[in-house]
Design an enzyme around this catalytic site. Structure first.
Site, PDB file in Angstrom:
ATOM      1  CD  GLU A 114      28.109 -26.439  72.586  1.00 45.42           C
ATOM      2  OE1 GLU A 114      26.900 -26.673  72.821  1.00 45.42           O
ATOM      3  OE2 GLU A 114      28.488 -25.534  71.822  1.00 45.42           O
TER       4      GLU A 114
ATOM      5  CG  ASP B 227      17.875 -26.710  71.278  1.00 50.15           C
ATOM      6  OD1 ASP B 227      17.903 -27.258  72.389  1.00 50.15           O
ATOM      7  OD2 ASP B 227      18.884 -26.214  70.731  1.00 50.15           O
TER       8      ASP B 227
ATOM      9  CD  GLU C 284      21.615 -24.394  75.939  1.00 53.74           C
ATOM     10  OE1 GLU C 284      22.076 -23.514  76.699  1.00 53.74           O
ATOM     11  OE2 GLU C 284      21.643 -24.305  74.698  1.00 53.74           O
TER      12      GLU C 284
ATOM     13  CE  LYS D  67      20.359 -29.326  72.185  1.00 54.74           C
ATOM     14  NZ  LYS D  67      20.722 -28.124  72.948  1.00 54.74           N
TER      15      LYS D  67
ATOM     16  CG  ASP E 173      18.997 -22.829  71.045  1.00 52.74           C
ATOM     17  OD1 ASP E 173      20.027 -23.416  70.686  1.00 52.74           O
ATOM     18  OD2 ASP E 173      18.806 -22.438  72.222  1.00 52.74           O
ATOM     19  CB  SER E 174      22.649 -23.353  66.442  1.00 54.84           C
ATOM     20  OG  SER E 174      22.074 -24.516  65.906  1.00 54.84           O
TER      21      SER E 174
HETATM   22  O1  KIV Z   1      21.501 -25.438  69.055  1.00 55.45           O
HETATM   23  C1  KIV Z   1      22.351 -26.244  68.690  1.00 55.45           C
HETATM   24  O2  KIV Z   1      22.695 -26.365  67.516  1.00 55.45           O
HETATM   25  C2  KIV Z   1      22.988 -27.065  69.710  1.00 55.45           C
HETATM   26  C3  KIV Z   1      24.192 -27.850  69.293  1.00 55.45           C
HETATM   27  C4  KIV Z   1      25.392 -26.979  69.370  1.00 55.45           C
HETATM   28  C5  KIV Z   1      24.362 -29.077  70.111  1.00 55.45           C
HETATM   29  O3  KIV Z   1      22.579 -27.067  70.829  1.00 55.45           O
END
Ligand code: KIV
Length: 289
Positions: free
Chosen positions: A205, A108, A139, A137, A65-66
Protein backbone atom coordinates in the site's frame (compact mmCIF):
# COMPACT_ATOMS: atom_id res chain seq x y z
CA UNK A 1 -37.21 -10.70 4.44
CA UNK A 2 -36.53 -13.75 2.31
CA UNK A 3 -38.49 -12.12 -0.57
CA UNK A 4 -36.46 -8.93 -0.26
CA UNK A 5 -33.27 -10.95 -0.55
CA UNK A 6 -34.58 -12.85 -3.55
CA UNK A 7 -35.40 -9.53 -5.26
CA UNK A 8 -31.94 -8.17 -4.61
CA UNK A 9 -30.19 -11.25 -5.90
CA UNK A 10 -32.50 -11.60 -8.87
CA UNK A 11 -30.98 -8.45 -10.37
CA UNK A 12 -27.68 -10.33 -10.74
CA UNK A 13 -26.97 -12.38 -13.87
CA UNK A 14 -28.45 -15.88 -13.69
CA UNK A 15 -26.06 -18.22 -11.95
CA UNK A 16 -25.87 -20.23 -15.18
CA UNK A 17 -24.11 -17.27 -16.85
CA UNK A 18 -21.42 -16.94 -14.24
CA UNK A 19 -21.16 -20.46 -12.91
CA UNK A 20 -18.48 -21.33 -15.47
CA UNK A 21 -16.05 -19.48 -13.25
CA UNK A 22 -13.36 -21.69 -11.78
CA UNK A 23 -13.29 -21.53 -7.96
CA UNK A 24 -10.37 -19.45 -6.83
CA UNK A 25 -7.73 -21.35 -4.88
CA UNK A 26 -4.02 -20.85 -4.25
CA UNK A 27 -3.06 -23.09 -7.22
CA UNK A 28 -5.51 -21.16 -9.43
CA UNK A 29 -3.94 -17.82 -8.39
CA UNK A 30 -0.47 -19.25 -9.15
CA UNK A 31 -1.74 -20.41 -12.55
CA UNK A 32 -3.14 -16.93 -13.30
CA UNK A 33 0.18 -15.39 -12.41
CA UNK A 34 2.03 -17.87 -14.63
CA UNK A 35 -0.21 -16.73 -17.50
CA UNK A 36 0.35 -13.03 -16.68
CA UNK A 37 -3.29 -12.60 -15.82
CA UNK A 38 -3.79 -9.83 -13.27
CA UNK A 39 -5.53 -10.76 -10.01
CA UNK A 40 -8.43 -8.52 -8.97
CA UNK A 41 -9.30 -7.84 -5.35
CA UNK A 42 -12.00 -5.62 -3.92
CA UNK A 43 -13.24 -5.07 -0.40
CA UNK A 44 -16.78 -6.03 0.58
CA UNK A 45 -18.43 -6.17 3.96
CA UNK A 46 -21.93 -7.53 3.40
CA UNK A 47 -23.70 -10.30 1.52
CA UNK A 48 -25.21 -8.22 -1.29
CA UNK A 49 -22.08 -6.36 -2.37
CA UNK A 50 -20.05 -9.56 -2.02
CA UNK A 51 -22.56 -11.34 -4.26
CA UNK A 52 -22.26 -8.57 -6.89
CA UNK A 53 -18.44 -8.68 -6.72
CA UNK A 54 -18.53 -12.44 -7.15
CA UNK A 55 -20.91 -12.13 -10.11
CA UNK A 56 -18.63 -9.49 -11.65
CA UNK A 57 -15.71 -11.93 -11.60
CA UNK A 58 -13.65 -10.33 -8.83
CA UNK A 59 -11.23 -13.09 -7.81
CA UNK A 60 -10.50 -12.05 -4.22
CA UNK A 61 -12.88 -10.35 -1.82
CA UNK A 62 -11.17 -8.68 1.10
CA UNK A 63 -13.29 -8.22 4.20
CA UNK A 64 -11.05 -5.33 5.17
CA UNK A 65 -10.92 -3.69 8.55
CA UNK A 66 -11.55 -0.54 6.50
CA UNK A 67 -15.11 -1.44 7.48
CA UNK A 68 -14.32 0.57 10.60
CA UNK A 69 -14.38 3.70 8.47
CA UNK A 70 -16.90 2.84 5.76
CA UNK A 71 -19.46 0.85 7.81
CA UNK A 72 -18.92 2.03 11.36
CA UNK A 73 -17.94 5.67 10.78
CA UNK A 74 -14.77 5.39 12.85
CA UNK A 75 -11.81 7.72 12.21
CA UNK A 76 -9.40 4.81 11.56
CA UNK A 77 -9.24 1.00 11.59
CA UNK A 78 -7.83 0.93 15.13
CA UNK A 79 -11.23 0.55 16.83
CA UNK A 80 -12.40 -2.49 14.84
CA UNK A 81 -13.01 -5.62 16.93
CA UNK A 82 -12.47 -9.26 16.06
CA UNK A 83 -16.17 -9.86 16.62
CA UNK A 84 -17.05 -7.23 14.00
CA UNK A 85 -14.63 -8.88 11.56
CA UNK A 86 -16.18 -12.28 12.27
CA UNK A 87 -19.68 -10.93 11.63
CA UNK A 88 -18.82 -9.20 8.34
CA UNK A 89 -16.74 -12.17 7.12
CA UNK A 90 -19.74 -14.45 7.70
CA UNK A 91 -22.03 -12.02 5.81
CA UNK A 92 -19.65 -11.91 2.84
CA UNK A 93 -19.30 -15.70 2.78
CA UNK A 94 -23.11 -16.04 2.65
CA UNK A 95 -23.32 -13.59 -0.27
CA UNK A 96 -20.63 -15.35 -2.29
CA UNK A 97 -22.36 -18.69 -1.78
CA UNK A 98 -25.56 -17.21 -3.22
CA UNK A 99 -23.89 -16.61 -6.60
CA UNK A 100 -20.95 -18.72 -7.85
CA UNK A 101 -19.16 -19.45 -4.59
CA UNK A 102 -15.95 -18.96 -6.57
CA UNK A 103 -14.40 -15.88 -4.96
CA UNK A 104 -11.49 -16.25 -2.54
CA UNK A 105 -12.40 -14.56 0.75
CA UNK A 106 -9.75 -12.84 2.84
CA UNK A 107 -10.52 -11.88 6.45
CA UNK A 108 -8.54 -9.01 7.93
CA UNK A 109 -7.15 -9.61 11.42
CA UNK A 110 -7.95 -6.38 13.28
CA UNK A 111 -5.69 -4.29 15.48
CA UNK A 112 -4.97 -6.04 18.80
CA UNK A 113 -6.02 -9.50 17.62
CA UNK A 114 -2.56 -10.86 16.65
CA UNK A 115 0.13 -8.61 18.15
CA UNK A 116 0.32 -10.30 21.56
CA UNK A 117 1.55 -13.78 20.61
CA UNK A 118 1.50 -16.37 17.82
CA UNK A 119 -1.12 -18.28 19.83
CA UNK A 120 -3.37 -15.22 20.00
CA UNK A 121 -2.99 -14.83 16.22
CA UNK A 122 -3.95 -18.49 15.70
CA UNK A 123 -7.07 -18.12 17.86
CA UNK A 124 -8.12 -14.95 16.00
CA UNK A 125 -7.39 -16.47 12.58
CA UNK A 126 -9.46 -19.53 13.53
CA UNK A 127 -12.44 -17.26 14.26
CA UNK A 128 -12.25 -15.70 10.77
CA UNK A 129 -11.62 -19.01 8.98
CA UNK A 130 -14.62 -20.56 10.74
CA UNK A 131 -16.72 -17.56 9.68
CA UNK A 132 -15.92 -18.35 6.02
CA UNK A 133 -12.53 -16.79 5.19
CA UNK A 134 -10.09 -18.75 3.02
CA UNK A 135 -7.11 -16.65 4.08
CA UNK A 136 -6.31 -14.07 6.75
CA UNK A 137 -4.45 -10.79 6.34
CA UNK A 138 -2.23 -9.12 8.88
CA UNK A 139 -0.20 -5.93 8.77
CA UNK A 140 3.48 -5.37 9.39
CA UNK A 141 6.96 -6.65 8.62
CA UNK A 142 9.80 -8.04 10.81
CA UNK A 143 7.93 -8.88 13.98
CA UNK A 144 5.05 -10.61 12.10
CA UNK A 145 7.32 -13.10 10.29
CA UNK A 146 7.21 -15.77 13.00
CA UNK A 147 3.45 -15.33 13.34
CA UNK A 148 3.04 -15.86 9.58
CA UNK A 149 5.18 -19.02 9.80
CA UNK A 150 3.14 -20.29 12.77
CA UNK A 151 -0.17 -19.78 10.93
CA UNK A 152 0.92 -21.15 7.55
CA UNK A 153 2.49 -24.25 9.16
CA UNK A 154 -0.94 -24.87 10.66
CA UNK A 155 -2.72 -24.65 7.32
CA UNK A 156 -3.93 -21.06 7.40
CA UNK A 157 -3.07 -19.15 4.20
CA UNK A 158 -1.73 -15.68 5.01
CA UNK A 159 -1.74 -12.40 3.12
CA UNK A 160 0.83 -9.95 4.53
CA UNK A 161 0.54 -6.16 4.22
CA UNK A 162 3.51 -3.78 3.96
CA UNK A 163 4.02 -0.11 3.14
CA UNK A 164 1.31 2.15 4.49
CA UNK A 165 -0.26 -0.05 7.17
CA UNK A 166 -3.44 1.70 8.38
CA UNK A 167 -3.48 0.02 11.81
CA UNK A 168 -0.21 1.81 12.65
CA UNK A 169 -1.27 5.16 11.17
CA UNK A 170 -0.48 6.93 14.45
CA UNK A 171 3.04 5.52 14.63
CA UNK A 172 3.61 6.37 10.94
CA UNK A 173 2.48 9.97 11.42
CA UNK A 174 -0.45 9.82 9.02
CA UNK A 175 -1.37 8.20 5.71
CA UNK A 176 2.01 8.66 4.05
CA UNK A 177 3.93 6.98 1.25
CA UNK A 178 6.35 4.34 2.58
CA UNK A 179 9.50 2.72 1.18
CA UNK A 180 11.10 5.84 -0.23
CA UNK A 181 14.87 6.28 -0.08
CA UNK A 182 16.74 4.17 2.48
CA UNK A 183 13.59 2.55 3.86
CA UNK A 184 13.18 0.68 0.55
CA UNK A 185 15.87 -1.83 1.60
CA UNK A 186 14.13 -2.54 4.88
CA UNK A 187 10.83 -3.11 3.09
CA UNK A 188 12.55 -5.43 0.61
CA UNK A 189 14.06 -7.54 3.43
CA UNK A 190 10.72 -7.75 5.21
CA UNK A 191 8.92 -8.85 2.04
CA UNK A 192 11.46 -11.62 1.35
CA UNK A 193 11.24 -12.83 4.97
CA UNK A 194 7.44 -12.94 4.76
CA UNK A 195 7.61 -15.04 1.58
CA UNK A 196 10.09 -17.41 3.30
CA UNK A 197 7.71 -17.66 6.24
CA UNK A 198 4.96 -18.86 3.89
CA UNK A 199 2.92 -15.74 3.04
CA UNK A 200 1.33 -16.38 -0.36
CA UNK A 201 -0.01 -12.87 -0.88
CA UNK A 202 1.28 -9.43 0.00
CA UNK A 203 -0.66 -6.17 -0.11
CA UNK A 204 1.67 -3.27 -0.93
CA UNK A 205 0.00 0.00 0.00
CA UNK A 206 1.31 3.42 -1.04
CA UNK A 207 4.83 2.44 -2.03
CA UNK A 208 6.76 3.72 -5.06
CA UNK A 209 5.75 1.93 -8.27
CA UNK A 210 9.35 0.99 -9.10
CA UNK A 211 9.86 -0.64 -5.70
CA UNK A 212 6.58 -2.58 -5.95
CA UNK A 213 7.49 -3.80 -9.44
CA UNK A 214 10.95 -4.91 -8.37
CA UNK A 215 9.60 -6.68 -5.26
CA UNK A 216 7.13 -8.53 -7.47
CA UNK A 217 10.04 -9.96 -9.51
CA UNK A 218 11.72 -11.19 -6.32
CA UNK A 219 8.63 -12.81 -4.81
CA UNK A 220 7.68 -15.68 -7.14
CA UNK A 221 5.68 -17.53 -4.46
CA UNK A 222 3.98 -14.50 -2.94
CA UNK A 223 1.54 -12.53 -5.11
CA UNK A 224 1.88 -8.79 -4.69
CA UNK A 225 -1.40 -6.88 -4.67
CA UNK A 226 -0.98 -3.14 -5.04
CA UNK A 227 -3.00 -0.20 -3.79
CA UNK A 228 -1.34 3.06 -4.72
CA UNK A 229 1.71 1.03 -5.74
CA UNK A 230 1.69 1.33 -9.54
CA UNK A 231 0.97 -1.24 -12.21
CA UNK A 232 3.88 -3.65 -11.72
CA UNK A 233 2.22 -5.85 -9.08
CA UNK A 234 0.53 -9.20 -9.69
CA UNK A 235 -2.85 -7.74 -8.80
CA UNK A 236 -4.72 -4.70 -7.55
CA UNK A 237 -7.04 -3.96 -4.65
CA UNK A 238 -9.38 -1.05 -3.95
CA UNK A 239 -11.73 -0.20 -1.13
CA UNK A 240 -15.16 -0.66 -2.68
CA UNK A 241 -16.59 2.63 -1.40
CA UNK A 242 -13.65 4.51 -2.95
CA UNK A 243 -14.18 3.03 -6.42
CA UNK A 244 -17.93 3.68 -6.14
CA UNK A 245 -17.16 7.33 -5.41
CA UNK A 246 -18.91 7.27 -2.04
CA UNK A 247 -15.93 7.75 0.27
CA UNK A 248 -17.01 10.07 3.12
CA UNK A 249 -13.54 11.60 3.23
CA UNK A 250 -11.11 12.62 0.52
CA UNK A 251 -10.28 9.98 -2.09
CA UNK A 252 -6.56 9.20 -2.31
CA UNK A 253 -5.23 10.30 -5.70
CA UNK A 254 -4.55 6.72 -6.88
CA UNK A 255 -8.26 5.84 -6.65
CA UNK A 256 -10.45 5.88 -9.74
CA UNK A 257 -14.20 6.44 -9.51
CA UNK A 258 -15.47 3.54 -11.63
CA UNK A 259 -19.08 4.76 -11.37
CA UNK A 260 -18.45 7.21 -14.20
CA UNK A 261 -20.47 6.10 -17.22
CA UNK A 262 -21.94 3.00 -15.55
CA UNK A 263 -25.57 2.39 -14.70
CA UNK A 264 -25.35 -0.45 -12.18
CA UNK A 265 -23.05 -1.58 -9.40
CA UNK A 266 -22.53 -4.84 -11.27
CA UNK A 267 -21.30 -2.89 -14.32
CA UNK A 268 -19.00 -0.77 -12.11
CA UNK A 269 -17.38 -3.87 -10.69
CA UNK A 270 -17.09 -5.46 -14.13
CA UNK A 271 -15.43 -2.24 -15.38
CA UNK A 272 -12.93 -2.46 -12.52
CA UNK A 273 -12.14 -6.12 -13.30
CA UNK A 274 -11.75 -5.28 -16.98
CA UNK A 275 -9.50 -2.25 -16.32
CA UNK A 276 -7.19 -4.23 -14.03
CA UNK A 277 -7.01 -7.15 -16.46
CA UNK A 278 -6.29 -5.00 -19.52
CA UNK A 279 -3.79 -2.82 -17.64
CA UNK A 280 -5.69 0.46 -17.97
CA UNK A 281 -5.90 0.66 -14.16
CA UNK A 282 -3.87 1.79 -12.34
CA UNK A 283 -2.45 4.76 -14.16
CA UNK A 284 1.24 4.96 -13.27
CA UNK A 285 1.33 8.71 -13.86
CA UNK A 286 -0.73 9.00 -10.66
CA UNK A 287 1.95 7.09 -8.72
CA UNK A 288 4.88 9.42 -9.11
CA UNK A 289 5.99 8.91 -5.51
O1 KIV B 1 -8.80 -2.88 5.18
C1 KIV B 1 -8.65 -2.71 3.98
O2 KIV B 1 -9.56 -2.38 3.22
C2 KIV B 1 -7.30 -2.89 3.44
C3 KIV B 1 -7.07 -2.44 2.03
C4 KIV B 1 -6.78 -0.98 2.03
C5 KIV B 1 -5.98 -3.20 1.38
O3 KIV B 1 -6.43 -3.34 4.12
Amino acid sequence: MENALINTYSTLPPVSLVSGRKPISLPRLQEMRAHNEKITMLTAYDATFAAVADAAGVECILVGDSLGMVCQGLPSTVGVSLDAMRYHTACVAQGVQRVTGASWIIGDLPFGSYQESREQALRSATVLMQAGAHMVKLEGGGWTTETVRFLTERGIPVCAHLGMTPQTVHALGGYRVQGKGDSADQLRKEALALQDAGATMLVLEMVPAALAASLTQHLPRCHTIGIGAGDGTVGQVLVMHDMLGINLGKNPRFVRNFMTGQSSVLDVMKAYVCAVKNGSFPDNTLHSW
